[in-house]
Each structure stands twice: as structure tokens, then as C-alpha cells.
Design an enzyme around this catalytic site. Structure first.
Site, mmCIF file in Angstrom:
data_model
loop_
_atom_site.group_PDB
_atom_site.id
_atom_site.type_symbol
_atom_site.label_atom_id
_atom_site.label_comp_id
_atom_site.label_asym_id
_atom_site.label_seq_id
_atom_site.Cartn_x
_atom_site.Cartn_y
_atom_site.Cartn_z
ATOM 1 N N LYS A 63 -43.788 71.877 16.592
ATOM 2 C CA LYS A 63 -45.084 71.692 17.236
ATOM 3 C C LYS A 63 -45.456 72.947 18.049
ATOM 4 O O LYS A 63 -44.631 73.863 18.202
ATOM 5 C CB LYS A 63 -45.049 70.421 18.087
ATOM 6 C CG LYS A 63 -44.760 69.171 17.221
ATOM 7 C CD LYS A 63 -45.168 67.855 17.875
ATOM 8 C CE LYS A 63 -44.177 67.309 18.841
ATOM 9 N NZ LYS A 63 -44.441 65.878 19.213
ATOM 10 N N TYR A 74 -51.821 61.909 13.454
ATOM 11 C CA TYR A 74 -51.360 60.910 14.428
ATOM 12 C C TYR A 74 -52.242 59.655 14.427
ATOM 13 O O TYR A 74 -52.302 58.950 15.444
ATOM 14 C CB TYR A 74 -51.317 61.519 15.822
ATOM 15 C CG TYR A 74 -50.120 62.427 16.053
ATOM 16 C CD1 TYR A 74 -48.818 61.944 15.926
ATOM 17 C CD2 TYR A 74 -50.282 63.763 16.424
ATOM 18 C CE1 TYR A 74 -47.710 62.763 16.139
ATOM 19 C CE2 TYR A 74 -49.175 64.594 16.649
ATOM 20 C CZ TYR A 74 -47.895 64.081 16.509
ATOM 21 O OH TYR A 74 -46.799 64.890 16.722
ATOM 22 N N PHE A 118 -52.535 58.047 25.289
ATOM 23 C CA PHE A 118 -52.170 59.465 25.236
ATOM 24 C C PHE A 118 -52.669 60.171 23.973
ATOM 25 O O PHE A 118 -52.475 61.375 23.810
ATOM 26 C CB PHE A 118 -50.650 59.643 25.364
ATOM 27 C CG PHE A 118 -49.837 58.963 24.272
ATOM 28 C CD1 PHE A 118 -49.613 59.584 23.044
ATOM 29 C CD2 PHE A 118 -49.298 57.704 24.478
ATOM 30 C CE1 PHE A 118 -48.863 58.971 22.040
ATOM 31 C CE2 PHE A 118 -48.538 57.081 23.479
ATOM 32 C CZ PHE A 118 -48.329 57.710 22.263
ATOM 33 N N ARG A 174 -34.578 62.593 11.613
ATOM 34 C CA ARG A 174 -34.902 61.965 12.908
ATOM 35 C C ARG A 174 -33.727 62.066 13.869
ATOM 36 O O ARG A 174 -33.899 62.297 15.062
ATOM 37 C CB ARG A 174 -35.286 60.499 12.698
ATOM 38 C CG ARG A 174 -36.589 60.286 11.943
ATOM 39 C CD ARG A 174 -37.815 60.610 12.746
ATOM 40 N NE ARG A 174 -37.965 59.779 13.935
ATOM 41 C CZ ARG A 174 -39.060 59.731 14.671
ATOM 42 N NH1 ARG A 174 -40.120 60.461 14.355
ATOM 43 N NH2 ARG A 174 -39.111 58.984 15.747
ATOM 44 N N THR A 222 -37.673 60.169 20.735
ATOM 45 C CA THR A 222 -39.017 60.592 21.149
ATOM 46 C C THR A 222 -39.005 61.031 22.612
ATOM 47 O O THR A 222 -39.599 62.058 22.968
ATOM 48 C CB THR A 222 -40.014 59.417 20.962
ATOM 49 O OG1 THR A 222 -39.945 58.978 19.600
ATOM 50 C CG2 THR A 222 -41.421 59.833 21.326
ATOM 51 N N ARG A 241 -34.354 67.884 20.460
ATOM 52 C CA ARG A 241 -35.032 67.485 21.706
ATOM 53 C C ARG A 241 -34.051 67.408 22.865
ATOM 54 O O ARG A 241 -34.405 67.707 24.009
ATOM 55 C CB ARG A 241 -35.744 66.148 21.490
ATOM 56 C CG ARG A 241 -36.971 66.272 20.582
ATOM 57 C CD ARG A 241 -37.473 64.925 20.101
ATOM 58 N NE ARG A 241 -38.752 65.014 19.413
ATOM 59 C CZ ARG A 241 -39.316 64.010 18.749
ATOM 60 N NH1 ARG A 241 -38.693 62.837 18.665
ATOM 61 N NH2 ARG A 241 -40.487 64.171 18.157
ATOM 62 N N ASN A 273 -42.087 67.737 23.278
ATOM 63 C CA ASN A 273 -40.758 67.483 22.706
ATOM 64 C C ASN A 273 -40.508 68.253 21.415
ATOM 65 O O ASN A 273 -39.719 67.859 20.567
ATOM 66 C CB ASN A 273 -40.489 65.980 22.567
ATOM 67 C CG ASN A 273 -41.480 65.298 21.645
ATOM 68 O OD1 ASN A 273 -42.341 65.955 21.048
ATOM 69 N ND2 ASN A 273 -41.372 63.985 21.500
ATOM 70 N N HIS A 332 -41.689 67.448 15.183
ATOM 71 C CA HIS A 332 -42.130 66.201 14.563
ATOM 72 C C HIS A 332 -41.293 65.940 13.319
ATOM 73 O O HIS A 332 -40.939 66.873 12.605
ATOM 74 C CB HIS A 332 -43.607 66.281 14.153
ATOM 75 C CG HIS A 332 -43.997 65.164 13.232
ATOM 76 N ND1 HIS A 332 -44.348 63.915 13.701
ATOM 77 C CD2 HIS A 332 -44.009 65.083 11.867
ATOM 78 C CE1 HIS A 332 -44.586 63.121 12.673
ATOM 79 N NE2 HIS A 332 -44.398 63.798 11.552
ATOM 80 N N GLU A 366 -47.536 62.187 4.936
ATOM 81 C CA GLU A 366 -47.574 63.456 5.679
ATOM 82 C C GLU A 366 -47.380 64.656 4.756
ATOM 83 O O GLU A 366 -48.036 65.687 4.921
ATOM 84 C CB GLU A 366 -46.515 63.428 6.783
ATOM 85 C CG GLU A 366 -46.877 62.421 7.876
ATOM 86 C CD GLU A 366 -45.764 62.173 8.882
ATOM 87 O OE1 GLU A 366 -44.692 62.806 8.786
ATOM 88 O OE2 GLU A 366 -45.966 61.332 9.782
#
Ligand code: IDP
Ligand code: MG
Length: 210
Positions: A71, A111, A119, A147, A153, A164, A174, A177, A188
Site C-alpha cells: 500500500k 474496498y 473508515f 494472509r 489486520t 505487519r 498496515n 493488502h 481482485e
């Protein structure tokens, strides 16, 4: 080929009585994709050859694919190389890589499942505030493993050793993605790699997969 054709979902029929089929390839068709596969000694499907995979690969096999992105915060902090290196060293195959500066509309689409959250506007604004690095990684269990390698997260819950857990403190910064399920990976990858990815053969896979 026709007598050998099986869809992946019914492909186990020919092998239930014999798991030592490394010597025998079977041709299968999923949609328009033709590939050969074998079962290894753990009865896992290992695809050995494929004419043209869909961009999202074939979930549940060694051709499973996921969408990972560094990100804007991860790019700014110079973590692109480290993140790529972690997946390379683990043994996964990089089949798609590019830098994209998302528009607000692209961020909103990416998203969309979070659009009801408070948010969401800030998340989309930040996600489109600078370039991201888009990646498609391929390999066995890559969606779940990706993941795990990202971490939770919430950075506070992310164990040291995860991306992270090593590099982030705040929820909205963080770093990375990752698709969280096969359906998300498909959507995606179709969104971020409409041009497709590279179906290359990694010669060292024989030292990664048994
Ligand atoms: P994920 O990135 O681990 O899949 P999601 O729930 O899909 O987590 O949320 C997407 C991103 O939105 C998170 O990575 C995080 O940066 C941000 N986010 C999630 N929950 C919150 C929150 O409660 N406040 C602010 N940002 C959040
Ligand atoms: Mg998510």
C-alpha cells in the site's frame, strides 16, 4: 484426450485406488483451460503443465494465486523489496508485478465490501494517495499463507515475524493488502491485472514441492 478429460471437481475418480501417480499425467479441462495434473503422495493435486491459466489460477492446487499489494505507506517506507523477498524466499512464484497509482474510484471498487464502514472514505483516500505495488503470487495455499505472512489486520495483534508485526503500528497504515479468500483473489486479480499475468515455469519447484 477426450477419454481422459475430467473436470477438476471430479478429478479424483481415477486416482482413489492409486496414489503413486507421479508417473502418469492426466489431462483436465476447467472452463476453457486445459492442463495436466498429477497427485503427489499426499494426494494433493499438482499441476504439471497448462496451456493458459485464468489470471486467478486454480485454487486448491499448486497453481493457486492471490493478489497482494504494498500500500502507499509501504511504498513510501521503502518496504517493497523486503516484502517481495519474503515471498520469494518462502518458495512462492511471482507471476505479476507492477506499480499503479490508484484513482479514488479504483480504491472505492477495491474496498467496496467495506463501503458501509465509517473508515471507508479515509481508507479509499489514503489508498489512492500514492502508488501501490500490485503483485500476483502463485503457489500451494498462497491465499491463506499470504494472509499469515501479512499478519493480522490490527498491527497490535500481528506477531513479530509477519510483515505487519514487523513494520506497522497503526491500523490505517498496515503496509500491505492480501486477498482473504479465493473469491476475493479472483475478483481482485481480474481488477488489477486485466492484461493477465505470466504463466512461467519455475525450474526449482522440484525443490519446493514434494
Ligand atoms: P485486511 O486488510 O486485513 O484484509 P480489512 O478488514 O479488509 O482488513 O480492512 C481493509 C483495511 O482497512 C485494513 O487493512 C486497514 O488498513 C483498514 N481498516 C480496517 N479496519 C479499520 C478501522 O476500524 N479503522 C481504520 N482503518 C481500518
Ligand atoms: Mg480485506
Amino acid at each position: 484426450m477426450s477419454s481422459q478429460c475430467r473436470s477438476l471437481s471430479t478429478g479424483a475418480a481415477h486416482v482413489s485406488h492409486n496414489h503413486s501417480l507421479w508417473t502418469r499425467a492426466t489431462v483436465a479441462v476447467v472452463g476453457a483451460t486445459v492442463f495436466t495434473y498429477q497427485y503427489n503422495k499426499n494426494n494433493a493435486i499438482v499441476i504439471t503443465d497448462c496451456e493458459a491459466l485464468p489470471v486467478h489460477g486454480i485454487p486448491g492446487t499448486n497453481k493457486e494465486r492471490t493478489f497482494l499489494a504494498v500500500k502507499p505507506d509501504g511504498v513510501q517506507r521503502g518496504l517493497v523489496g523486503d516484502i517481495i523477498a519474503r515471498f520469494e524466499k518462502r518458495g512462492y512464484k511471482l507471476v505479476g508485478l507492477k506499480m499503479v497509482w490508484p484513482t479514488l474510484e479504483m480504491a472505492q471498487e477495491h474496498y467496496a465490501d467495506l463501503s458501509s464502514k465509517g473508515f471507508y472514505p479515509g481508507l479509499c483516500k489514503f489508498f489512492s494517495s500514492g502508488p501501490i505495488v500490485c503483485m500476483c503470487w502463485e503457489g500451494k495455499d498462497i491465499i491463506k499463507q499470504g494472509r499469515q505472512m501479512l499478519g493480522e489486520t490490527q498491527p497490535l495483534k500481528s506477531l513479530p515475524g509477519s510483515i505487519r508485526g514487523d513494520y506497522s503500528i497503526d491500523l490505517g497504515r498496515n503496509i500491505c493488502h492480501g486477498s482473504d479468500c479465493p473469491e476475493a483473489a479472483e475478483a481482485e486479480l481480474k481488477m488489477w491485472f486485466p492484461e493477465g499475468v505470466n504463466d512461467w515455469t519455475k525450474t526449482v519447484d522440484v525443490h519446493v514441492y514434494e
